[in-house]
Design a protein around this motif. Structure first.
Motif, PDB file in Angstrom:
ATOM      1  N   ALA A  62     -14.858 -60.630  52.584  1.00  0.00           N
ATOM      2  CA  ALA A  62     -13.577 -60.404  53.394  1.00  0.00           C
ATOM      3  C   ALA A  62     -12.264 -61.170  52.921  1.00  0.00           C
ATOM      4  O   ALA A  62     -11.531 -60.553  52.751  1.00  0.00           O
ATOM      5  CB  ALA A  62     -13.901 -60.504  54.986  1.00  0.00           C
ATOM      6  N   TRP A  63     -12.551 -62.408  52.660  1.00  0.00           N
ATOM      7  CA  TRP A  63     -11.368 -63.198  52.054  1.00  0.00           C
ATOM      8  C   TRP A  63     -11.049 -62.734  50.815  1.00  0.00           C
ATOM      9  O   TRP A  63      -9.802 -62.633  50.322  1.00  0.00           O
ATOM     10  CB  TRP A  63     -11.789 -64.740  52.075  1.00  0.00           C
ATOM     11  CG  TRP A  63     -12.009 -65.448  53.554  1.00  0.00           C
ATOM     12  CD1 TRP A  63     -12.891 -65.658  54.194  1.00  0.00           C
ATOM     13  CD2 TRP A  63     -10.713 -65.866  54.016  1.00  0.00           C
ATOM     14  NE1 TRP A  63     -12.543 -66.163  55.155  1.00  0.00           N
ATOM     15  CE2 TRP A  63     -11.234 -66.179  55.201  1.00  0.00           C
ATOM     16  CE3 TRP A  63      -9.308 -65.749  54.047  1.00  0.00           C
ATOM     17  CZ2 TRP A  63     -10.386 -66.772  56.131  1.00  0.00           C
ATOM     18  CZ3 TRP A  63      -8.508 -66.156  55.032  1.00  0.00           C
ATOM     19  CH2 TRP A  63      -8.898 -66.870  56.122  1.00  0.00           C
ATOM     20  N   TYR A  92      -6.231 -54.264  58.502  1.00  0.00           N
ATOM     21  CA  TYR A  92      -7.629 -54.002  58.961  1.00  0.00           C
ATOM     22  C   TYR A  92      -8.538 -55.459  58.557  1.00  0.00           C
ATOM     23  O   TYR A  92      -9.104 -56.311  59.039  1.00  0.00           O
ATOM     24  CB  TYR A  92      -8.659 -53.039  58.025  1.00  0.00           C
ATOM     25  CG  TYR A  92      -8.485 -51.768  58.741  1.00  0.00           C
ATOM     26  CD1 TYR A  92      -9.108 -51.454  59.929  1.00  0.00           C
ATOM     27  CD2 TYR A  92      -7.495 -50.756  58.210  1.00  0.00           C
ATOM     28  CE1 TYR A  92      -8.803 -50.273  60.562  1.00  0.00           C
ATOM     29  CE2 TYR A  92      -7.301 -49.559  58.773  1.00  0.00           C
ATOM     30  CZ  TYR A  92      -7.925 -49.260  60.007  1.00  0.00           C
ATOM     31  OH  TYR A  92      -7.813 -48.142  60.501  1.00  0.00           O
ATOM     32  N   LEU A  93      -7.963 -56.053  57.051  1.00  0.00           N
ATOM     33  CA  LEU A  93      -8.588 -57.197  56.505  1.00  0.00           C
ATOM     34  C   LEU A  93      -8.248 -58.569  57.126  1.00  0.00           C
ATOM     35  O   LEU A  93      -9.068 -59.396  57.542  1.00  0.00           O
ATOM     36  CB  LEU A  93      -8.367 -57.449  55.182  1.00  0.00           C
ATOM     37  CG  LEU A  93      -9.010 -56.195  54.454  1.00  0.00           C
ATOM     38  CD1 LEU A  93      -8.448 -56.165  53.020  1.00  0.00           C
ATOM     39  CD2 LEU A  93     -10.475 -56.444  54.275  1.00  0.00           C
ATOM     40  N   ALA A  95     -13.567 -43.386  62.235  1.00  0.00           N
ATOM     41  CA  ALA A  95     -14.768 -44.297  61.886  1.00  0.00           C
ATOM     42  C   ALA A  95     -14.622 -45.526  62.653  1.00  0.00           C
ATOM     43  O   ALA A  95     -15.783 -46.158  63.248  1.00  0.00           O
ATOM     44  CB  ALA A  95     -14.687 -44.587  60.514  1.00  0.00           C
ATOM     45  N   VAL A  96     -13.770 -45.997  62.668  1.00  0.00           N
ATOM     46  CA  VAL A  96     -13.358 -47.217  63.490  1.00  0.00           C
ATOM     47  C   VAL A  96     -13.533 -47.122  64.996  1.00  0.00           C
ATOM     48  O   VAL A  96     -14.086 -47.923  65.733  1.00  0.00           O
ATOM     49  CB  VAL A  96     -11.980 -47.911  63.178  1.00  0.00           C
ATOM     50  CG1 VAL A  96     -11.786 -49.167  64.304  1.00  0.00           C
ATOM     51  CG2 VAL A  96     -12.020 -48.244  61.861  1.00  0.00           C
ATOM     52  N   ARG A 110     -14.874 -52.077  59.775  1.00  0.00           N
ATOM     53  CA  ARG A 110     -13.214 -52.279  59.594  1.00  0.00           C
ATOM     54  C   ARG A 110     -13.152 -52.989  58.002  1.00  0.00           C
ATOM     55  O   ARG A 110     -12.160 -52.641  57.412  1.00  0.00           O
ATOM     56  CB  ARG A 110     -12.786 -53.327  60.740  1.00  0.00           C
ATOM     57  CG  ARG A 110     -12.302 -52.523  62.077  1.00  0.00           C
ATOM     58  CD  ARG A 110     -11.579 -53.466  62.726  1.00  0.00           C
ATOM     59  NE  ARG A 110     -12.457 -54.488  63.454  1.00  0.00           N
ATOM     60  CZ  ARG A 110     -13.289 -54.251  64.557  1.00  0.00           C
ATOM     61  NH1 ARG A 110     -13.084 -53.095  65.066  1.00  0.00           N
ATOM     62  NH2 ARG A 110     -14.007 -55.166  64.944  1.00  0.00           N
ATOM     63  N   LEU A 111     -14.224 -53.834  57.778  1.00  0.00           N
ATOM     64  CA  LEU A 111     -14.130 -54.440  56.397  1.00  0.00           C
ATOM     65  C   LEU A 111     -14.052 -53.301  55.250  1.00  0.00           C
ATOM     66  O   LEU A 111     -13.429 -53.392  54.431  1.00  0.00           O
ATOM     67  CB  LEU A 111     -15.428 -55.548  56.083  1.00  0.00           C
ATOM     68  CG  LEU A 111     -15.430 -55.937  54.813  1.00  0.00           C
ATOM     69  CD1 LEU A 111     -14.192 -56.647  54.517  1.00  0.00           C
ATOM     70  CD2 LEU A 111     -16.880 -56.892  54.812  1.00  0.00           C
TER      71      LEU A 111
END
Lengths: 338, 253
Positions: free
Chosen positions: B201-202, B187-188, B156-157, B168-169
């Motif tokens: 994301a954070w 990833y994160l 997928a990435v 990626r998220l």
């Protein structure tokens, strides 16, 4: 695709009418672009089903059963709605209107619980009355309130519903809870934390054919003393089992003596009227010596009269006290061996 | 210009939302789509859903709007509704692999694993398999505890293209959700560098760090709250981290 001019039904995809040649315009079809949303109260139900599906391999097609259509149609009728509302909110739930009365149902439930908790006192009756009122309102608001337009008719209907539900609640009390009786204690028994005037909760079924342990509190039908005679008519009052069948009982020095063993005064207090005269008796089979407080009204008591009052047959013992109900601070179960 | 480089996070104080230079931006489906993405990255799924609906009000044939609505319903935990809505979208975009994959995700999260694998099989068999289809495949396989899920995520990435940060998220969130915190963290970490204004994301990074018992979790949650004030999940997570004892932090949970 129908021609707007000549109404001829054309093949889909044609740009001009086959009959008249006019331009065909596709009719704008409105597309609903707002997705369905889940009611927040369904979240726990969904989560539970999901958990079941994932953890105990519940069939994937299984959901909470929906209300059958015929029941929905039936519930639209005011009378049937009233009958269904015997379970508060059921008629509303079937017709998808539960949201309207959800707070009333919650209020009814809380009032009922609190009413049962305080049952026997004024507050308890007030709360139960409130529960009946809320239940009546839930049933009335389903369909009856919409059938009448004039206020007087609404009030009359609501009053009728209230009376019906009050009778219904009374019926439940008289049938489903007939085993439970409330009564006042007329003895002070320090060991069991019971004072004169405390409300005791007793169960009838516990009295049927039971062998009562010494010290247990009971409600029995005691004969009355009129003048110098013990009359056969009986009244139900509370008492304490002191001597069992076949035992010998005496009162000596303000204490009960059973089979020549002195009983603890805190556990088995001797009522004042019993300590006035000499008492000695052997308890017959199927009988108990039940001590109780008694206002004899200045009669000339004899040991024989006391015996006649206090020795009760098993069949005269109506209920066995199981709880101290009021005052609230003392609420708890009674134990005969305390 | 890359797709996410144009996203606004409300940090342009001189201009109101939607304003660009001299004139006001045209409020078409693209505008609402951009708004929806913005709210999605901020973790406000309810508002994102509303914006997707508004995008579809402008143009009911706007595919990202339909897909976005379904994704937001899944984010909000309304899996049954998501399945209903994806069926409706499939009427407009028949046999669309991404929609089929999204339905697989809705089924998987609702505990209907057999259906999920069937939809995922169907979606993966189509042409033009996108990163979203692979991510959905990975999620379904993770539910079945399959070892090849990680390969699907990598795939997928790999095929993400312009959607790289979002994929990626999502990959990080997926791994985080399934308990592979170390992989999710990788990833994160890259995502917060790419999308430093994304509260979501954070927050996900913070969750991951908290699970691994790292003290940086607090900073991540604080950053998420700075970007999205009064965000309840972040507030609760921060409170949990702050009240965690030494040994709880040491042993991760």
């Amino acid at each position: 695709m129908r021609c707007q001019r000549c109404q001829f039904e054309n093949i889909p995809g044609e740009t001009r009418c086959l009959r008249c040649g006019s331009i065909l315009e596709a009719k704008d079809v409105a597309v609903d672009v707002h997705p369905p949303r889940m009611a927040y109260w369904k979240k726990p139900e969904r989560a539970a089903l999901r958990w079941l599906r994932l953890h105990i391999a519940l069939p994937e097609g299984l959901t909470v059963p929906r209300v059958p259509a015929f029941l929905r149609i039936m519930s639209a009728d005011a009378f049937l709605g009233l009958i269904l509302s015997i379970i508060p909110g059921l008629a509303h739930y079937i017709s998808g209107r539960f949201r309207e009365i959800r707070w009333f149902v919650l209020g009814w439930f809380l009032a009922l619980l609190a009413g049962i908790f305080f049952y026997g006192g004024g507050l308890g009756f007030l709360l139960l009355g409130l529960a009946v009122g809320l239940h009546g309102w839930i049933a009335f608001s389903y369909a009856l309130s919409k059938e009448r337009t004039e206020i007087s008719g609404k009030i009359r209907d609501f009053a009728v519903v209230l009376v019906v539900f009050a009778i219904f609640y009374w019926g439940i009390r008289a049938t489903a809870f007939r085993d439970f009786v409330f009564g006042l204690s007329n003895l002070a028994i320090p060991n069991q934390d019971v004072q004169v005037g405390d409300v005791l909760l007793a169960r009838r079924s516990r009295a049927h054919g039971g062998n009562f342990p010494r010290g247990s509190l009971v409600f029995g039908r005691f004969p009355q003393i009129y003048g110098n005679q013990v009359m056969p008519n009986r009244y139900t009052v509370s008492g304490q089992i002191v001597a069992l069948p076949g035992e010998k009982i005496e009162i000596n020095g303000g204490r009960f003596v059973v089979n020549e063993k002195v009983l603890d005064g805190d556990k088995f207090p001797v009522p004042r009227w019993l300590s006035r005269e000499q008492l000695s008796a052997t308890i017959p089979v199927d009988c108990y010596f039940v001590s109780t407080a008694y206002r004899h009204g200045g009669a000339n008591l004899t040991g024989g009269m006391m015996r006649d009052v206090c020795i009760l047959q098993k069949s005269d013992i109506e209920a066995l006290a199981v709880m101290r109900w009021f005052p609230l601070a003392k609420r708890g179960f009674l134990r005969a061996d305390q | 210009m890359r797709r996410f480089s144009r996203l606004e996070f409300g940090d342009r104080s001189d201009e109101g939302p939607g304003k660009q230079g001299a004139g006001e931006e045209m409020r078409d489906e693209e505008y609402f789509h951009k708004q929806a993405l913005r709210y999605w990255f901020a973790g406000d799924f309810e508002l994102a859903l509303r914006n997707y609906s508004r995008a579809l009000e402008q143009n009911s044939a706007f595919y990202p709007g339909w897909l976005g609505q379904v994704l937001m319903l899944i984010e909000l935990g309304e899996y049954k509704e998501a399945a209903v809505w994806v069926d409706k979208a499939l009427e407009m975009f028949p046999e669309h692999p991404e929609l089929l994959a999204t339905k697989a995700v809705a089924c998987a999260r609702d505990g209907r694993l057999e259906k999920a694998i069937a939809y995922s099989d169907n979606s993966i068999a189509k042409d033009n398999v996108t990163s979203r289809v692979w991510l959905a495949r990975a999620e379904v396989l993770l539910n079945r505890k399959s070892n090849i899920a990680q390969n699907c995520i990598s795939k997928a990435v790999g095929v993400a293209g312009d959607d790289g940060p979002m994929v990626r998220l999502q990959a990080g969130r997926l791994l985080n959700w399934k308990g592979d915190y170390a992989a999710a963290l990788q990833y994160l970490r890259t995502i917060v560098d790419e999308l430093p204004k994304s509260a979501l994301a954070w927050y996900e990074l913070g969750c991951c760090q908290a699970k691994l018992g790292r003290s940086e979790a607090k900073i991540s949650f604080e950053q998420a709250l700075k970007l999205h004030p009064d965000w309840r999940p972040a507030e609760e997570a921060l409170r949990k981290v702050e009240t965690k004892g030494f040994f709880a932090r040491l042993f991760g949970r």
